[in-house]
Design a protein around this motif. Structure first.
Motif, PDB file in Angstrom:
ATOM      1  N   TRP A 142     -19.307 -51.951  -5.051  1.00 33.84           N
ATOM      2  CA  TRP A 142     -18.000 -51.444  -4.641  1.00 33.84           C
ATOM      3  C   TRP A 142     -18.154 -50.079  -3.997  1.00 33.84           C
ATOM      4  N   TRP A 145     -11.035 -57.101 -10.578  1.00 33.56           N
ATOM      5  CA  TRP A 145     -12.486 -56.906 -10.578  1.00 33.56           C
ATOM      6  C   TRP A 145     -13.170 -58.223 -10.909  1.00 33.56           C
ATOM      7  N   VAL A 174     -17.948 -55.765  -9.585  1.00 34.35           N
ATOM      8  CA  VAL A 174     -18.246 -54.739 -10.587  1.00 34.35           C
ATOM      9  C   VAL A 174     -19.530 -53.973 -10.277  1.00 34.35           C
ATOM     10  N   THR A 220     -12.632 -47.127  -5.812  1.00 28.50           N
ATOM     11  CA  THR A 220     -11.985 -47.437  -7.070  1.00 28.50           C
ATOM     12  C   THR A 220     -10.802 -46.494  -7.238  1.00 28.50           C
TER      13      THR A 220
END
Length: 674
Positions: A536, A544, A533, A539
């Motif tokens: 990263w 997650w 979360v 997306t």
């Protein structure tokens, strides 16, 4: 068998008559392969190091280009005398795969310590045992190593003094053997020969901490070398695949996948050919697995750079094969084809210098499938798996395209098919439908390849409008593998993309078209799989997690509902003689499970209008309804991990008709005994 009539009554004005959905149980359109719905794994978004690989220590071997990245020292890096206490020794001539180690020299008792930040903090659970281990080589005795876990306030929540080799004046044992009770793997014979031994113990924290640190405190005076520092929880996945974070792997197993594609993804290609994924460097003792830069460390579509993102290969090809065996799914490795990422350097290996790359493919097949008497089969057996993995699928290249790819693919195909004709080769078409797919599709069909790999990252409207994409594909050509796909709420590469309920419904609608055409589309996988979360680069993602917990997205539940309701045979489901792909805002498909003797109907209603359907012409019996529903913009989160989640209810059919509410913004799976 009699035909079943599925009658969908719409909440429309009264002058609109109800229309009948017809399921024909007498006609089998296609056989559904066991591999139909699977997984795509890549070390992106902390998917491996800091994610599925349970190791809590970052840069545990000081092999990052900045050898102290992730570490703080006392004396500090800025203070006078620090280099007299801590020195990084580069010993690449002895072990090029594990070139660096730390030498600690304490000439007088003082506060000497190392502190590791982990991956966004060291997270430990109260009462759970953690295995701590490190390699040491003693020069001048007298130092004790005390390992501590401290919380975010600096308070110690667990500690242990490591002894073992420090009490042995001779360094390594005379017979060269070392303890095998360690989370960092065995010391290689070469390491033992040079005097390295393992220190290990367990620490049980007295309190839970999320943003903690690992501290190595050196007490007394003396001199020693240290390497391979590890802190590993004991609640890892309990299958043959070792040292994997249990909650993340369990979510994979709960999908009931038909296959797992690994190790990627763009990391197969590398920024350039020096950073390409090489499977032979990912097996065996950890000190023989050479750390390399991760393809995604400089950012990605979202531009989130992570300069500390490297691949330690704690998870390597052996672990991936073992994980596939644990989950009872087909392994699908992807190999570099002699091209680096064509978005980056775009390096190409000369066609007359491809022998190493082709040989890697042949050796991998022997490693996976060969008897223990063969060279690479023996290596697999030595690593703990004497039985073959029975690999059937092998990918050549990832998102590669153009004449340069075709030329190299021909070399792989000739060599592999002449020796292993039963291996099904997966071939690349690039990264976008136009113009790459069109060109590559025509070329690959002329080559009569086994399987064509297509990737789709598109918006909800695209997925809804293209549910019939494969209805008119050539049934005599290659099979199709949807190797990567995901619905992006805004557009591909936008950092604001979310795993919304609407995206999941668009994917579910599109998948009715994949299922309906299972004679052509034999495999499909959502991508990417994991994302931290905070760390990263891309997306949306399927699952997650943070350092403590994880959650499944609405898209995850769509994948799970398809995989767990796969069936064995596709049967026609039509409206006025046409496939149901958006008429009255409904997408639908039907399959039969001949083993369980059940009809399975999938219905997607992404609209805001509630509908009522009736399945008529039945004889009574038991049925179940699994429904995933939510508001279009709803997402799950660490704080609300089950805001959107499927619910299953049993229904007893009395008479010849079953009425079911088709909720707004919902995906419904109906299972009926037949």
């Amino acid at each position: 068998m009699k035909r079943l009539l599925l009658i969908l009554s719409l909440a429309l004005p009264l002058f609109v008559t109800a229309q009948n959905y017809i399921v024909d149980l007498n006609t089998v359109k296609a056989k559904i392969q066991p591999t139909m719905w699977g997984l795509f794994f890549e070390d992106i978004n902390r998917g491996a190091d800091g994610g599925m690989y349970a190791e809590l220590v970052k840069n545990r071997s000081f092999d990052f280009p900045d050898a102290f990245m992730g570490w703080k020292t006392v004396p500090s890096r800025q203070s006078y005398g620090r280099n007299e206490v801590f020195q990084i020794i580069n010993n690449a001539a002895v072990n090029p795969n594990n070139p660096k180690y730390l030498q600690v020299t304490a000439e007088r008792p003082e506060n000497v310590l190392l502190q590791n930040e982990g991956f966004g903090g060291v997270t430990v659970k109260k009462g759970l045992e953690y295995k701590v281990s490190l390699l040491v080589r003693l020069h001048v005795e007298g130092l004790k190593v005390k390992v501590e876990i401290v919380n975010s306030k600096g308070s110690v929540v667990g500690s242990e003094i490591l002894r073992g080799a420090l009490d042995d004046k001779n360094g390594a044992r005379d017979d060269g053997r070392v303890s095998e009770r360690t989370s960092i793997g065995r010391v290689s014979s070469e390491g033992a020969r040079h005097g390295w031994k393992i220190l290990e113990s367990t620490i049980t924290p007295s309190d839970t901490t999320v943003n903690g640190k690992l501290v190595l405190r050196f007490e007394g005076t003396g001199k020693l070398d240290i390497d391979r520092i590890s802190l590993m929880p004991t609640d890892t996945w309990k299958g043959a695949a070792k040292n994997m974070r249990a909650d993340l792997v369990q979510k994979l197993a709960d999908i009931k996948p038909g296959f797992m594609r690994f190790p990627g993804g763009c990391i197969v290609e590398g920024d350039d050919l020096t950073t390409r994924y090489q499977w032979k460097k990912t097996i065996g003792p950890l000190e023989e697995r050479k750390l390399i830069s991760n393809q995604w460390k400089d950012g990605g579509a979202s531009g989130r750079a992570m300069p500390d993102y490297y691949q330690s290969y704690g998870l390597g090809f052996m672990e991936y094969f073992q994980l596939c065996a644990d989950m009872k799914c087909e392994p699908m490795p992807i190999l570099n084809c002699g091209l680096s990422c064509q978005f980056g350097a775009g390096e190409v290996v000369a066609a007359d210098q491809m022998d190493e790359y082709v040989q890697d493919a042949l050796d991998l097949i022997e490693f996976a499938n060969g008897p223990a008497a063969t060279g690479w089969g023996k290596k697999r057996a030595e690593l703990g798996h004497p039985e073959p993995f029975n690999m059937k699928l092998l990918g050549i290249g990832n998102e590669n395209w153009g004449p340069q790819y075709v030329e190299r693919l021909e070399l792989f195909t000739k060599a592999i098919k002449s020796r292993y004709p039963s291996i099904q080769l997966i071939t690349s078409t690039g990264y976008t439908p136009n113009p790459q797919f069109k060109y590559m599709d025509s070329v690959l069909r002329k080559m009569k390849v086994d399987i064509i790999d297509e990737h789709y990252y598109q918006t909800p409207n695209w997925f809804l409008m293209n549910a019939g994409k494969y209805d008119n594909y050539d049934r005599k050509g290659p099979k199709i593998f949807i190797g990567e796909y995901a619905c992006h709420s805004i557009r591909i590469g936008n950092s604001g993309n979310k795993n919304t309920m609407l995206c999941a419904l668009a994917e579910a609608a599109w998948m009715t078209g994949l299922e309906r055409n299972a004679d052509i589309v034999t495999m499909a996988a959502y991508a990417p799989l994991f994302a931290h979360v905070k760390d990263w680069q891309w997306t949306p993602n399927l699952i997650w997690f943070d350092n403590k917990s994880s959650y499944a997205t609405p898209s995850y539940y769509v994948q799970q509902m398809y995989a767990m309701n796969k069936g064995t045979d596709v049967v026609p489901m039509t409206l006025n003689g046409e496939s149901i792909a958006g008429q009255d805002s409904v997408w639908a498909s039907a399959v039969v499970d001949k083993v369980k003797r059940e009809l399975i109907v999938k219905l997607v209603n992404p609209s805001g209008t509630a509908k009522v359907k009736s399945i008529a012409g039945l004889k009574g019996g038991k049925a179940s309804l699994t429904v995933l529903k939510g508001k279009p913009d709803e997402v799950n989160s660490i704080e609300m991990p089950e805001l959107v989640k499927p619910v299953t209810a049993a229904v007893t059919l009395k008479g010849k008709e079953l009425k079911v509410d088709l909720a707004p913004h919902s995906f419904t799976v109906v299972r009926l005994k037949i």
